[in-house]
Design a protein around this motif. Structure first.
Motif, PDB file in Angstrom:
ATOM      1  N   TRP A  90      18.282 -13.002 -89.319  1.00  0.00           N
ATOM      2  CA  TRP A  90      16.881 -13.166 -89.696  1.00  0.00           C
ATOM      3  C   TRP A  90      16.806 -14.110 -90.889  1.00  0.00           C
ATOM      4  N   SER A  91      16.402 -15.354 -90.625  1.00  0.00           N
ATOM      5  CA  SER A  91      16.211 -16.335 -91.692  1.00  0.00           C
ATOM      6  C   SER A  91      14.773 -16.830 -91.710  1.00  0.00           C
ATOM      7  N   HIS A  92      13.884 -16.049 -91.132  1.00  0.00           N
ATOM      8  CA  HIS A  92      12.477 -16.443 -91.014  1.00  0.00           C
ATOM      9  C   HIS A  92      11.737 -16.308 -92.334  1.00  0.00           C
ATOM     10  N   ASP A  93      12.043 -15.278 -93.084  1.00  0.00           N
ATOM     11  CA  ASP A  93      11.280 -14.994 -94.300  1.00  0.00           C
ATOM     12  C   ASP A  93      12.221 -14.426 -95.350  1.00  0.00           C
ATOM     13  N   ALA A  94      12.399 -15.189 -96.435  1.00  0.00           N
ATOM     14  CA  ALA A  94      13.320 -14.763 -97.488  1.00  0.00           C
ATOM     15  C   ALA A  94      12.844 -13.524 -98.231  1.00  0.00           C
ATOM     16  N   SER A  95      11.557 -13.193 -98.110  1.00  0.00           N
ATOM     17  CA  SER A  95      11.030 -12.025 -98.811  1.00  0.00           C
ATOM     18  C   SER A  95      11.577 -10.719 -98.247  1.00  0.00           C
ATOM     19  N   ARG A  96      12.267 -10.812 -97.120  1.00  0.00           N
ATOM     20  CA  ARG A  96      12.830  -9.609 -96.534  1.00  0.00           C
ATOM     21  C   ARG A  96      13.961  -9.029 -97.389  1.00  0.00           C
ATOM     22  N   GLY A  97      14.459  -9.845 -98.313  1.00  0.00           N
ATOM     23  CA  GLY A  97      15.470  -9.343 -99.237  1.00  0.00           C
ATOM     24  C   GLY A  97      16.831  -9.200 -98.607  1.00  0.00           C
ATOM     25  N   ALA A  98      17.357  -7.981 -98.595  1.00  0.00           N
ATOM     26  CA  ALA A  98      18.723  -7.743 -98.134  1.00  0.00           C
ATOM     27  C   ALA A  98      18.906  -8.101 -96.660  1.00  0.00           C
ATOM     28  N   GLY A  99      17.826  -8.109 -95.897  1.00  0.00           N
ATOM     29  CA  GLY A  99      17.936  -8.432 -94.481  1.00  0.00           C
ATOM     30  C   GLY A  99      17.900  -9.917 -94.175  1.00  0.00           C
ATOM     31  N   TYR A 100      17.753 -10.740 -95.214  1.00  0.00           N
ATOM     32  CA  TYR A 100      17.663 -12.191 -95.013  1.00  0.00           C
ATOM     33  C   TYR A 100      19.048 -12.803 -94.899  1.00  0.00           C
ATOM     34  N   ALA A 101      19.243 -13.674 -93.904  1.00  0.00           N
ATOM     35  CA  ALA A 101      20.536 -14.326 -93.686  1.00  0.00           C
ATOM     36  C   ALA A 101      20.511 -15.718 -94.313  1.00  0.00           C
ATOM     37  N   SER A 102      21.257 -15.897 -95.393  1.00  0.00           N
ATOM     38  CA  SER A 102      21.310 -17.179 -96.091  1.00  0.00           C
ATOM     39  C   SER A 102      22.387 -18.080 -95.474  1.00  0.00           C
ATOM     40  N   GLN A 103      22.457 -19.311 -95.974  1.00  0.00           N
ATOM     41  CA  GLN A 103      23.509 -20.229 -95.520  1.00  0.00           C
ATOM     42  C   GLN A 103      24.896 -19.640 -95.795  1.00  0.00           C
ATOM     43  N   GLN A 104      25.043 -18.980 -96.934  1.00  0.00           N
ATOM     44  CA  GLN A 104      26.333 -18.398 -97.274  1.00  0.00           C
ATOM     45  C   GLN A 104      26.683 -17.260 -96.318  1.00  0.00           C
ATOM     46  N   THR A 105      25.678 -16.486 -95.918  1.00  0.00           N
ATOM     47  CA  THR A 105      25.912 -15.400 -94.967  1.00  0.00           C
ATOM     48  C   THR A 105      26.436 -15.944 -93.644  1.00  0.00           C
ATOM     49  N   ILE A 106      25.823 -17.025 -93.162  1.00  0.00           N
ATOM     50  CA  ILE A 106      26.245 -17.631 -91.900  1.00  0.00           C
ATOM     51  C   ILE A 106      27.682 -18.114 -92.009  1.00  0.00           C
ATOM     52  N   PHE A 107      28.010 -18.763 -93.120  1.00  0.00           N
ATOM     53  CA  PHE A 107      29.373 -19.274 -93.287  1.00  0.00           C
ATOM     54  C   PHE A 107      30.386 -18.137 -93.386  1.00  0.00           C
ATOM     55  N   ASP A 108      30.047 -17.103 -94.136  1.00  0.00           N
ATOM     56  CA  ASP A 108      30.984 -15.988 -94.302  1.00  0.00           C
ATOM     57  C   ASP A 108      31.262 -15.290 -92.975  1.00  0.00           C
ATOM     58  N   ASP A 109      30.255 -15.180 -92.127  1.00  0.00           N
ATOM     59  CA  ASP A 109      30.429 -14.474 -90.852  1.00  0.00           C
ATOM     60  C   ASP A 109      31.064 -15.332 -89.779  1.00  0.00           C
ATOM     61  N   LEU A 110      30.688 -16.598 -89.708  1.00  0.00           N
ATOM     62  CA  LEU A 110      31.131 -17.459 -88.619  1.00  0.00           C
ATOM     63  C   LEU A 110      32.107 -18.537 -89.076  1.00  0.00           C
ATOM     64  N   GLY A 111      31.678 -19.337 -90.048  1.00  0.00           N
ATOM     65  CA  GLY A 111      32.513 -20.453 -90.485  1.00  0.00           C
ATOM     66  C   GLY A 111      33.845 -20.036 -91.052  1.00  0.00           C
ATOM     67  N   ARG A 112      33.853 -19.013 -91.882  1.00  0.00           N
ATOM     68  CA  ARG A 112      35.109 -18.598 -92.507  1.00  0.00           C
ATOM     69  C   ARG A 112      36.085 -18.037 -91.474  1.00  0.00           C
ATOM     70  N   ASP A 113      35.563 -17.318 -90.486  1.00  0.00           N
ATOM     71  CA  ASP A 113      36.415 -16.759 -89.444  1.00  0.00           C
ATOM     72  C   ASP A 113      37.053 -17.866 -88.613  1.00  0.00           C
ATOM     73  N   VAL A 114      36.257 -18.874 -88.257  1.00  0.00           N
ATOM     74  CA  VAL A 114      36.783 -20.018 -87.519  1.00  0.00           C
ATOM     75  C   VAL A 114      37.841 -20.737 -88.343  1.00  0.00           C
ATOM     76  N   LEU A 115      37.558 -20.926 -89.633  1.00  0.00           N
ATOM     77  CA  LEU A 115      38.495 -21.613 -90.517  1.00  0.00           C
ATOM     78  C   LEU A 115      39.806 -20.855 -90.651  1.00  0.00           C
ATOM     79  N   GLU A 116      39.731 -19.543 -90.780  1.00  0.00           N
ATOM     80  CA  GLU A 116      40.950 -18.739 -90.908  1.00  0.00           C
ATOM     81  C   GLU A 116      41.824 -18.853 -89.661  1.00  0.00           C
ATOM     82  N   ASN A 117      41.192 -18.839 -88.494  1.00  0.00           N
ATOM     83  CA  ASN A 117      41.946 -18.971 -87.252  1.00  0.00           C
ATOM     84  C   ASN A 117      42.556 -20.357 -87.110  1.00  0.00           C
ATOM     85  N   ALA A 118      41.826 -21.391 -87.518  1.00  0.00           N
ATOM     86  CA  ALA A 118      42.365 -22.746 -87.479  1.00  0.00           C
ATOM     87  C   ALA A 118      43.559 -22.867 -88.416  1.00  0.00           C
ATOM     88  N   TRP A 119      43.449 -22.255 -89.580  1.00  0.00           N
ATOM     89  CA  TRP A 119      44.539 -22.313 -90.562  1.00  0.00           C
ATOM     90  C   TRP A 119      45.780 -21.589 -90.039  1.00  0.00           C
TER      91      TRP A 119
END
Length: 229
Positions: A90-119
Protein backbone atom coordinates in the motif's frame (compact mmCIF):
# COMPACT_ATOMS: atom_id res chain seq x y z
CA UNK A 1 9.83 -1.36 -18.66
CA UNK A 2 6.38 -1.75 -20.18
CA UNK A 3 4.67 -5.00 -20.88
CA UNK A 4 5.47 -5.62 -24.53
CA UNK A 5 5.17 -9.30 -25.40
CA UNK A 6 3.31 -10.10 -22.18
CA UNK A 7 -0.42 -10.66 -21.77
CA UNK A 8 -2.45 -7.56 -20.86
CA UNK A 9 -3.22 -6.86 -17.20
CA UNK A 10 -6.34 -8.37 -15.72
CA UNK A 11 -9.32 -6.20 -16.79
CA UNK A 12 -10.24 -5.62 -13.16
CA UNK A 13 -6.80 -4.31 -12.26
CA UNK A 14 -6.79 -0.49 -12.04
CA UNK A 15 -3.96 1.45 -13.69
CA UNK A 16 -2.65 2.41 -10.25
CA UNK A 17 -1.45 -1.16 -9.63
CA UNK A 18 2.06 -2.29 -10.45
CA UNK A 19 3.26 -5.89 -10.45
CA UNK A 20 6.87 -6.63 -9.57
CA UNK A 21 8.23 -10.13 -10.12
CA UNK A 22 11.46 -11.43 -8.60
CA UNK A 23 12.79 -14.69 -10.01
CA UNK A 24 15.73 -16.68 -8.66
CA UNK A 25 17.23 -19.72 -10.36
CA UNK A 26 20.21 -21.90 -9.47
CA UNK A 27 23.22 -21.60 -11.80
CA UNK A 28 23.66 -25.35 -12.11
CA UNK A 29 20.07 -25.86 -13.28
CA UNK A 30 19.51 -28.35 -10.53
CA UNK A 31 16.37 -26.65 -9.29
CA UNK A 32 17.93 -25.65 -6.00
CA UNK A 33 16.37 -22.23 -6.22
CA UNK A 34 17.55 -19.21 -4.31
CA UNK A 35 18.43 -18.64 -0.73
CA UNK A 36 15.40 -16.55 0.10
CA UNK A 37 12.49 -17.97 2.01
CA UNK A 38 9.87 -17.35 -0.70
CA UNK A 39 10.91 -19.99 -3.23
CA UNK A 40 12.08 -19.38 -6.78
CA UNK A 41 9.49 -16.79 -7.78
CA UNK A 42 7.99 -13.99 -5.73
CA UNK A 43 5.29 -11.65 -7.00
CA UNK A 44 4.44 -8.31 -5.43
CA UNK A 45 1.78 -5.73 -6.24
CA UNK A 46 2.05 -2.05 -5.32
CA UNK A 47 -0.69 0.58 -5.31
CA UNK A 48 0.51 4.10 -6.12
CA UNK A 49 -1.11 7.44 -5.13
CA UNK A 50 -3.66 9.08 -7.40
CA UNK A 51 -2.18 11.18 -10.19
CA UNK A 52 -3.36 14.70 -11.04
CA UNK A 53 -5.99 13.49 -13.50
CA UNK A 54 -7.45 10.99 -11.05
CA UNK A 55 -7.59 13.63 -8.32
CA UNK A 56 -9.29 16.06 -10.69
CA UNK A 57 -11.90 13.44 -11.56
CA UNK A 58 -12.34 12.70 -7.85
CA UNK A 59 -11.85 9.03 -8.59
CA UNK A 60 -12.76 6.63 -5.78
CA UNK A 61 -10.09 4.33 -4.42
CA UNK A 62 -11.17 0.80 -5.32
CA UNK A 63 -8.08 -0.98 -4.00
CA UNK A 64 -7.42 -2.23 -0.49
CA UNK A 65 -4.51 -4.24 0.90
CA UNK A 66 -4.92 -6.88 3.61
CA UNK A 67 -1.59 -8.50 4.30
CA UNK A 68 -0.62 -10.37 1.11
CA UNK A 69 -4.11 -9.87 -0.36
CA UNK A 70 -5.15 -7.19 -2.82
CA UNK A 71 -8.89 -6.51 -2.80
CA UNK A 72 -10.49 -4.67 -5.72
CA UNK A 73 -14.04 -3.32 -5.43
CA UNK A 74 -16.25 -2.66 -8.43
CA UNK A 75 -17.34 0.98 -7.91
CA UNK A 76 -20.69 0.33 -9.62
CA UNK A 77 -21.85 -2.96 -8.18
CA UNK A 78 -19.79 -3.07 -5.00
CA UNK A 79 -18.64 -6.60 -5.85
CA UNK A 80 -15.12 -7.47 -4.74
CA UNK A 81 -12.33 -9.61 -6.14
CA UNK A 82 -9.45 -10.78 -3.99
CA UNK A 83 -6.00 -11.61 -5.35
CA UNK A 84 -3.25 -13.11 -3.20
CA UNK A 85 0.43 -12.36 -3.82
CA UNK A 86 3.65 -12.76 -1.88
CA UNK A 87 3.46 -9.03 -1.08
CA UNK A 88 0.71 -6.45 -1.44
CA UNK A 89 2.17 -2.98 -0.95
CA UNK A 90 0.00 0.00 0.00
CA UNK A 91 1.75 3.12 -1.28
CA UNK A 92 -1.42 5.06 -2.07
CA UNK A 93 -1.50 7.25 1.01
CA UNK A 94 1.42 7.93 3.33
CA UNK A 95 -0.96 8.96 6.11
CA UNK A 96 -1.63 5.30 6.72
CA UNK A 97 1.53 5.27 8.81
CA UNK A 98 2.88 1.82 9.61
CA UNK A 99 0.92 0.28 6.74
CA UNK A 100 2.58 2.48 4.12
CA UNK A 101 5.15 0.81 1.85
CA UNK A 102 8.08 3.16 1.18
CA UNK A 103 10.86 2.80 -1.38
CA UNK A 104 13.06 1.35 1.35
CA UNK A 105 10.39 -1.22 2.22
CA UNK A 106 10.24 -2.39 -1.40
CA UNK A 107 14.02 -2.70 -1.58
CA UNK A 108 14.30 -4.53 1.73
CA UNK A 109 11.66 -7.08 0.72
CA UNK A 110 12.50 -7.61 -2.94
CA UNK A 111 15.72 -5.92 -4.01
CA UNK A 112 17.84 -7.07 -1.11
CA UNK A 113 16.69 -10.67 -1.48
CA UNK A 114 17.52 -10.67 -5.19
CA UNK A 115 20.90 -9.09 -4.44
CA UNK A 116 21.74 -11.66 -1.77
CA UNK A 117 20.97 -14.52 -4.15
CA UNK A 118 23.04 -12.93 -6.92
CA UNK A 119 25.94 -12.50 -4.50
CA UNK A 120 25.66 -16.19 -3.65
CA UNK A 121 26.12 -17.11 -7.31
CA UNK A 122 22.54 -17.52 -8.52
CA UNK A 123 21.03 -16.09 -11.69
CA UNK A 124 18.36 -13.61 -10.70
CA UNK A 125 15.84 -11.37 -12.44
CA UNK A 126 13.52 -8.67 -11.20
CA UNK A 127 11.10 -6.85 -13.48
CA UNK A 128 8.17 -4.48 -13.16
CA UNK A 129 5.02 -4.93 -15.23
CA UNK A 130 2.05 -2.63 -15.47
CA UNK A 131 0.12 -0.13 -17.53
CA UNK A 132 1.60 3.21 -18.50
CA UNK A 133 1.66 5.42 -15.42
CA UNK A 134 1.34 2.57 -12.93
CA UNK A 135 4.66 3.41 -11.25
CA UNK A 136 7.21 1.08 -12.87
CA UNK A 137 9.95 3.69 -13.23
CA UNK A 138 9.35 5.04 -9.74
CA UNK A 139 9.67 1.62 -8.10
CA UNK A 140 12.64 0.47 -10.16
CA UNK A 141 14.60 3.73 -10.56
CA UNK A 142 12.90 6.34 -8.39
CA UNK A 143 13.09 10.11 -8.53
CA UNK A 144 15.43 12.46 -6.67
CA UNK A 145 16.02 11.30 -3.13
CA UNK A 146 13.35 8.62 -3.50
CA UNK A 147 15.71 6.05 -4.99
CA UNK A 148 14.27 2.86 -6.40
CA UNK A 149 15.53 -0.71 -6.37
CA UNK A 150 18.17 -0.32 -9.11
CA UNK A 151 20.23 2.56 -7.62
CA UNK A 152 19.93 1.10 -4.14
CA UNK A 153 21.18 -2.26 -5.38
CA UNK A 154 24.05 -0.62 -7.27
CA UNK A 155 25.14 1.28 -4.17
CA UNK A 156 25.06 -1.94 -2.17
CA UNK A 157 27.11 -3.82 -4.77
CA UNK A 158 29.93 -1.28 -4.82
CA UNK A 159 29.83 -0.85 -1.05
CA UNK A 160 30.42 -4.59 -0.71
CA UNK A 161 33.22 -4.52 -3.29
CA UNK A 162 34.86 -1.65 -1.43
CA UNK A 163 34.55 -3.52 1.87
CA UNK A 164 36.00 -6.64 0.22
CA UNK A 165 38.92 -4.60 -1.14
CA UNK A 166 39.61 -3.20 2.30
CA UNK A 167 39.55 -6.71 3.72
CA UNK A 168 41.99 -8.08 1.17
CA UNK A 169 39.52 -9.99 -1.00
CA UNK A 170 37.30 -9.10 -3.91
CA UNK A 171 33.79 -10.35 -4.38
CA UNK A 172 34.18 -12.66 -1.41
CA UNK A 173 37.06 -14.52 -3.10
CA UNK A 174 40.49 -13.93 -1.49
CA UNK A 175 42.92 -12.66 -4.10
CA UNK A 176 40.23 -12.77 -6.79
CA UNK A 177 38.81 -10.17 -9.13
CA UNK A 178 35.32 -8.77 -9.36
CA UNK A 179 33.81 -7.47 -12.57
CA UNK A 180 30.66 -5.42 -12.84
CA UNK A 181 28.98 -5.05 -16.22
CA UNK A 182 26.02 -2.85 -17.10
CA UNK A 183 23.79 -3.13 -20.15
CA UNK A 184 20.82 -0.87 -20.83
CA UNK A 185 18.44 -2.16 -23.48
CA UNK A 186 15.08 -0.74 -24.45
CA UNK A 187 12.47 -3.10 -25.89
CA UNK A 188 9.55 -1.20 -27.38
CA UNK A 189 7.13 -2.24 -30.10
CA UNK A 190 9.20 -5.37 -30.69
CA UNK A 191 12.33 -3.32 -31.39
CA UNK A 192 15.49 -3.64 -29.34
CA UNK A 193 17.76 -0.67 -28.73
CA UNK A 194 21.09 -0.70 -26.92
CA UNK A 195 21.02 2.58 -25.01
CA UNK A 196 24.77 2.54 -24.26
CA UNK A 197 25.95 1.97 -27.84
CA UNK A 198 27.36 4.95 -29.73
CA UNK A 199 28.08 2.98 -32.92
CA UNK A 200 24.81 3.67 -34.69
CA UNK A 201 21.79 5.87 -34.18
CA UNK A 202 18.44 4.21 -34.70
CA UNK A 203 16.57 5.32 -37.80
CA UNK A 204 13.25 4.68 -36.12
CA UNK A 205 13.22 7.88 -34.08
CA UNK A 206 12.77 8.01 -30.35
CA UNK A 207 16.30 9.19 -29.65
CA UNK A 208 17.73 5.76 -28.82
CA UNK A 209 20.61 3.91 -30.40
CA UNK A 210 20.47 0.54 -32.10
CA UNK A 211 21.58 -2.67 -30.43
CA UNK A 212 24.59 -4.09 -32.22
CA UNK A 213 26.64 -6.83 -30.69
CA UNK A 214 25.58 -6.36 -27.09
CA UNK A 215 27.42 -3.21 -26.08
CA UNK A 216 27.73 -2.35 -22.45
CA UNK A 217 29.68 -0.47 -19.84
CA UNK A 218 31.88 -2.43 -17.49
CA UNK A 219 33.95 -1.71 -14.42
CA UNK A 220 36.76 -4.03 -13.44
CA UNK A 221 38.11 -4.20 -9.92
CA UNK A 222 41.35 -5.93 -9.17
CA UNK A 223 43.13 -6.79 -5.96
CA UNK A 224 44.28 -3.20 -5.44
CA UNK A 225 40.71 -1.98 -5.20
CA UNK A 226 40.99 0.53 -8.01
CA UNK A 227 38.28 0.84 -10.61
CA UNK A 228 38.90 0.86 -14.33
CA UNK A 229 36.89 1.74 -17.38
Amino acid sequence: RGGEGLPPPHPLFPSCLLATVAMVRADDGGGGGGLGSGGNVRVAVRCRPFNARENQLQSPCVVAMRGPETVITNPVTGATKTFTFDYSYWSHDASRGAGYASQQTIFDDLGRDVLENAWAGYNVCLFAYGQTGSGKSYSMVGYGEEEGIVPKACREIFARLHAADSGGCNGGVPGGNAQVEVTMIEIYNERVKDLLSLSAVSSGGGGGVSARGGHGASTHRGGDGRGGG
